[in-house]
Design a protein around this motif. Sequence first.
Motif, short mmCIF file in Angstrom:
data_model
loop_
_atom_site.label_atom_id
_atom_site.label_comp_id
_atom_site.label_asym_id
_atom_site.label_seq_id
_atom_site.Cartn_x
_atom_site.Cartn_y
_atom_site.Cartn_z
N LEU A 43 -8.57 3.92 -6.92
CA LEU A 43 -7.45 3.12 -6.41
C LEU A 43 -6.93 3.68 -5.09
CD1 LEU A 43 -5.15 1.05 -6.50
CD2 LEU A 43 -3.95 2.56 -8.10
N LEU A 44 -6.74 5.00 -5.03
CA LEU A 44 -6.25 5.61 -3.81
C LEU A 44 -7.23 5.39 -2.65
CD1 LEU A 44 -4.83 8.95 -5.26
CD2 LEU A 44 -3.51 7.11 -4.20
N ALA A 45 -8.50 5.35 -2.97
CA ALA A 45 -9.50 5.07 -1.94
C ALA A 45 -9.34 3.66 -1.40
CB ALA A 45 -10.91 5.25 -2.52
N GLN A 46 -9.09 2.71 -2.28
CA GLN A 46 -8.88 1.33 -1.85
C GLN A 46 -7.64 1.23 -0.97
OE1 GLN A 46 -10.88 -1.76 -2.84
NE2 GLN A 46 -9.84 -1.99 -0.89
N VAL A 47 -6.58 1.93 -1.36
CA VAL A 47 -5.35 1.91 -0.55
C VAL A 47 -5.60 2.53 0.81
CG1 VAL A 47 -3.01 2.80 -0.38
CG2 VAL A 47 -3.85 1.92 -2.57
N ALA A 48 -6.35 3.63 0.84
CA ALA A 48 -6.60 4.31 2.11
C ALA A 48 -7.36 3.41 3.08
CB ALA A 48 -7.39 5.60 1.85
N ILE A 49 -8.37 2.69 2.58
CA ILE A 49 -9.11 1.81 3.49
C ILE A 49 -8.24 0.66 3.96
CG2 ILE A 49 -10.11 0.29 1.71
CD1 ILE A 49 -11.85 1.59 4.89
N ASN A 50 -7.34 0.18 3.10
CA ASN A 50 -6.43 -0.89 3.51
C ASN A 50 -5.41 -0.41 4.54
OD1 ASN A 50 -7.68 -2.71 1.80
ND2 ASN A 50 -6.25 -2.39 0.13
N GLN A 51 -5.14 0.89 4.53
CA GLN A 51 -4.21 1.47 5.49
C GLN A 51 -4.92 1.98 6.75
OE1 GLN A 51 -2.28 4.40 2.92
NE2 GLN A 51 -0.45 3.12 2.82
N SER A 52 -6.18 1.57 6.90
CA SER A 52 -6.99 1.98 8.07
C SER A 52 -7.16 3.49 8.14
CB SER A 52 -6.36 1.45 9.37
OG SER A 52 -6.25 0.05 9.32
N LYS A 53 -7.43 4.10 6.98
CA LYS A 53 -7.73 5.53 6.91
C LYS A 53 -9.11 5.71 6.30
CE LYS A 53 -2.83 6.64 6.20
NZ LYS A 53 -1.83 7.21 5.22
N PRO A 54 -10.17 5.35 7.05
CA PRO A 54 -11.51 5.32 6.46
C PRO A 54 -12.00 6.69 6.01
CG PRO A 54 -11.59 4.95 8.84
CD PRO A 54 -10.16 4.88 8.45
N TYR B 74 0.81 -1.21 0.00
CA TYR B 74 0.00 0.00 0.00
C TYR B 74 0.85 1.26 0.00
CZ TYR B 74 -3.12 -3.65 1.72
OH TYR B 74 -3.81 -4.82 1.87
N ASN B 75 1.96 1.22 0.72
CA ASN B 75 2.81 2.41 0.81
C ASN B 75 3.46 2.75 -0.52
OD1 ASN B 75 2.22 2.63 3.56
ND2 ASN B 75 3.94 1.31 4.14
N ASP B 76 3.60 1.75 -1.39
CA ASP B 76 4.21 2.01 -2.70
C ASP B 76 3.25 2.66 -3.67
OD1 ASP B 76 6.43 0.76 -1.68
OD2 ASP B 76 6.12 -1.13 -2.74
N VAL B 77 1.94 2.44 -3.45
CA VAL B 77 0.97 2.88 -4.46
C VAL B 77 0.98 4.38 -4.62
CG1 VAL B 77 -1.47 2.91 -5.08
CG2 VAL B 77 -0.47 0.87 -4.06
N GLY B 78 1.02 5.11 -3.51
CA GLY B 78 1.06 6.56 -3.62
C GLY B 78 2.26 7.04 -4.40
N ASP B 79 3.44 6.45 -4.14
CA ASP B 79 4.65 6.83 -4.88
C ASP B 79 4.50 6.52 -6.36
OD1 ASP B 79 5.77 7.60 -2.48
OD2 ASP B 79 6.83 5.69 -2.18
N LEU B 80 3.92 5.37 -6.68
CA LEU B 80 3.73 5.01 -8.08
C LEU B 80 2.79 5.98 -8.79
CD1 LEU B 80 3.38 1.11 -7.79
CD2 LEU B 80 5.36 2.40 -8.61
N ILE B 81 1.73 6.39 -8.09
CA ILE B 81 0.80 7.34 -8.71
C ILE B 81 1.45 8.70 -8.89
CG2 ILE B 81 -1.36 8.60 -8.30
CD1 ILE B 81 -2.52 6.06 -7.14
N ASN B 82 2.24 9.13 -7.90
CA ASN B 82 2.95 10.41 -8.06
C ASN B 82 3.94 10.35 -9.22
OD1 ASN B 82 1.61 11.59 -5.90
ND2 ASN B 82 3.13 10.91 -4.40
N GLU B 83 4.64 9.21 -9.34
CA GLU B 83 5.55 9.05 -10.47
C GLU B 83 4.78 9.09 -11.78
OE1 GLU B 83 8.76 5.82 -12.37
OE2 GLU B 83 7.44 5.25 -10.69
N THR B 84 3.62 8.45 -11.79
CA THR B 84 2.80 8.44 -13.01
C THR B 84 2.40 9.85 -13.41
OG1 THR B 84 1.95 6.24 -12.52
CG2 THR B 84 0.63 7.61 -14.00
#
Length: 902
Positions: A457-468, A425-435
């Motif tokens: 996608l970012l919403a899915q990552v946020a819920i997986n990171q316990s950031k509802p 999950y922590n990589d996804v934000g970096d990948l999107i910023n790179e994109t």
Amino acid sequence: MWIPSKLTRPARLHNAILRPRLLDRLNQAPFYRLVLFRSPAGYGKTTMAAQWLNDHPHTGWLNIDESDNDTFRFANYFLQSINKATNGACLKTQAMAERRQFACLSTLFSELFGEIAEYNAQTYLVLDDYHVINNEDIHDGMRFFLKHMPDCLTLVVTSRTQPPLSTANLRVRDLLIEVDNEHLAFDQEETQRFFQKRVSEEIELTVLNSLREQVEGWPSALQLIALHAQQKPNHLAESAESMASFNRGHLWDYLAEEVFDQLDRDTQQFLLQCSVLDIFNAQLVTDLTGRNDALAMLESLNRFGLFLNTLESNDNWYRFHNLFAEFLRHQRYSQIPQQQSELHTQAAYAWLKQKSPQQALIHALKSENQDLIVEVLTDYGWNMYHHGELKLLEDSIASLTTDKLFSSPRLALLRAWLAQSQHRYNDVGDLINETKAQLSKHSIELDDALQGEFNALLAQVAINQSKPEDALLLSEQALGQLPSTTYRSRIVATSVVGEVHHCLGNLSRALPMMQQTEKMARQYHVYHQALWALLQQSEILVAQGYIQSAYELLDQAFKLVKEQHLQQVPLHEFLLRLRAQILWCWNRLEEAEECAHKSLEVLAPFDETKSLHAYSMLARIAITRGELDKGARYLDLCNSLVERSEYHIDWRANADFANILYWQAKDDNQSLADWLKQAERPEGGCNHFQQLQWRNIARTHLTLGEYDQAHEILLSLQEDAGKYNLVTDKNRNLVVQAVLSKRQGERDTALLYLKKALQLTNSTGMIGNFLCEANTICDLLKELVDTRQLSELELHRAQQLLREMTSKERNRSVHFDESFVDKLLTLPDVPELVRTSPLTQREWQVLGLIYTGYSNEQIASELDVASTTIKTHIRNLYQKLNIANRQQAIETAERLLGLMGV
């Protein structure tokens, strides 16, 4: 029209060598349920099985081919093989099968077991080439068969792959004999006898040893060399010196001189082109080579025996013999290296015509054709993602240059989704910023629709990171940006909204959102997401106390997995996990254990860290049974995984629960205190995993005698459970509150809590948590029953719990685990006979069950072994303990328990 030869075992064994080392291993087969010969092609699985069973009168044999994936056909042939082995013991069941009078194989096999109940002769049933079976109905049926078949039957399976027959479960229970390629490979002595039987000239032993080492004992390679040595009698002896240092280069030279160089140039070229394919049919080869005579060429190669194996199917599929295929690849690289990329490119397009994008992408990767990789990923990548082809997709995307990867925003989006699916999950934000940076560099702007897909996608990552809260904001933004036609991302965003409400305790809003997600996913055939929505609905229903409804919803999920071939998708493990948790709550431990082992099989191709839930469930089951040594082994695996990886609190809380149960059983207060110091304290208790973690903490305080802290936590938990309608957690909390009240001397309050817990259990059916506290609440339950304080339904539940709690097995067999025995043998007063002639662990188990009052048949059923095996164990332990009968065994067990103060 049935084919008699399909029921005939191989008869031409005159040229096979006897292999005593394997035959000795197989002598124990009557005590096992399954004998599995598993190896790649060419290791002699079928020959070995036939040789072993050659003189056994009661053997049924079924030669399986692709057509046997038809359930009706398989059932009929299988029953015919059983009748052949048992001299017609199940003719009625066979007649039912022939008339198609069965709904599924399990119902048919139930009739079979009833019909052969009086049959006692040791019988072997062989399923040869089971790897061709891909019909899940047949796999389900055979798992049922293995689980319930009589002790007199042993199933023998030959397969190139690991068959989905619950082998992990059988292995743990010591009911499986495995003979793999390491066992089947020829050893030094077998290689010598093999060549002596085939080659008249004497061959130096050093030559044979070197040859065997080079081909790693592969019987087919040795057979190939022996075959050509027969054709040129002097060749092997004359080549002794070179064969002593035999390597793959020499083998390729050998095949080139003896086979390949004898072919005309046109056939050689055809073989080299075909060698890029692992399997092929005429159409695939036509598209690859451009030849209209591909079928005639294949039939010609097959007819002349050029190491071409026919795979039985309607489309005439072929493959090269493994050794010859490797040789051809070597030749292709050396003779036509300039054609490699073009051949793989053509192979990719040929596979696309066969509607197999997975194979196409594999060849696109090998071609190193970046445009082709992008084309396949763009057209088929998302479909492959939803069917679990994660590793291949990641490898393909990783092979792309930066320019190619970011030439399409949806490719970059797929890359980020792959990271999310691997829990990075922590990589996804970096990948999107790179994109975003790369797209800006390429002057590509994201329109609202694409921005909506990234937000989903970012919403899915946020819920997986316990950031509802972040997840809810992003998902609502995504739904506002996405057009109705972008259904995949709309489904994800809708799902996330449901998950957010689930995590925040808004179950009445979460459930309809997940139902809507499922409906949309089914409508647009996004079955991966439909499965996820079903599982979320089930979790919500469990939280609300509707456990039976949740269980039935999982049946729908299993049906979806089966229909859409999602067995190897990681979500299948989530499904099995939820089923195991419900079964544990209902104290159906054997079924829960089976689900946990199946989940490990699903996760086998993936990172081991995903197995935490399965291992913690297996630990919990073992501890519940009193098998503390086994539980400790599973917990060691769990704790090792937790140390090496980061997990969501839901995962950690389940593992912690198993640890706490173990420490309580071992009276290990120090470990409990150490855990409590570092235990994560969630913010609130509005969902099931926060409730579980706080209950873990309360349970630990209680065990350590810190009653005030436990009381405060439980009051807060019950307040949240009432506020958020967490009925099942309220039920579990009441049980712990009853224990706390009794420990505090407040018996009337404890009785009140326990009565309320029983009332809630009317809807949940949950008894697992009661049994965890058996030692404390057993007398409370008896008082509620004796004083008639319960309604009829609650009374029935309490009596059921008391039967479980007062079972001698629960209270006594626990004493005969490895830890108990180790301590016993260190005592100074232990009888010298016990110390000098120690029992095996299995014999201790048998002694414990004798003490419990079990008959031989009950012990055999409990340990899942043949009754003859139990008789052997009893005879051994009688001899070692110098006793003559069952009563003396019980008295001996009582004395030993007395020494330990039990």
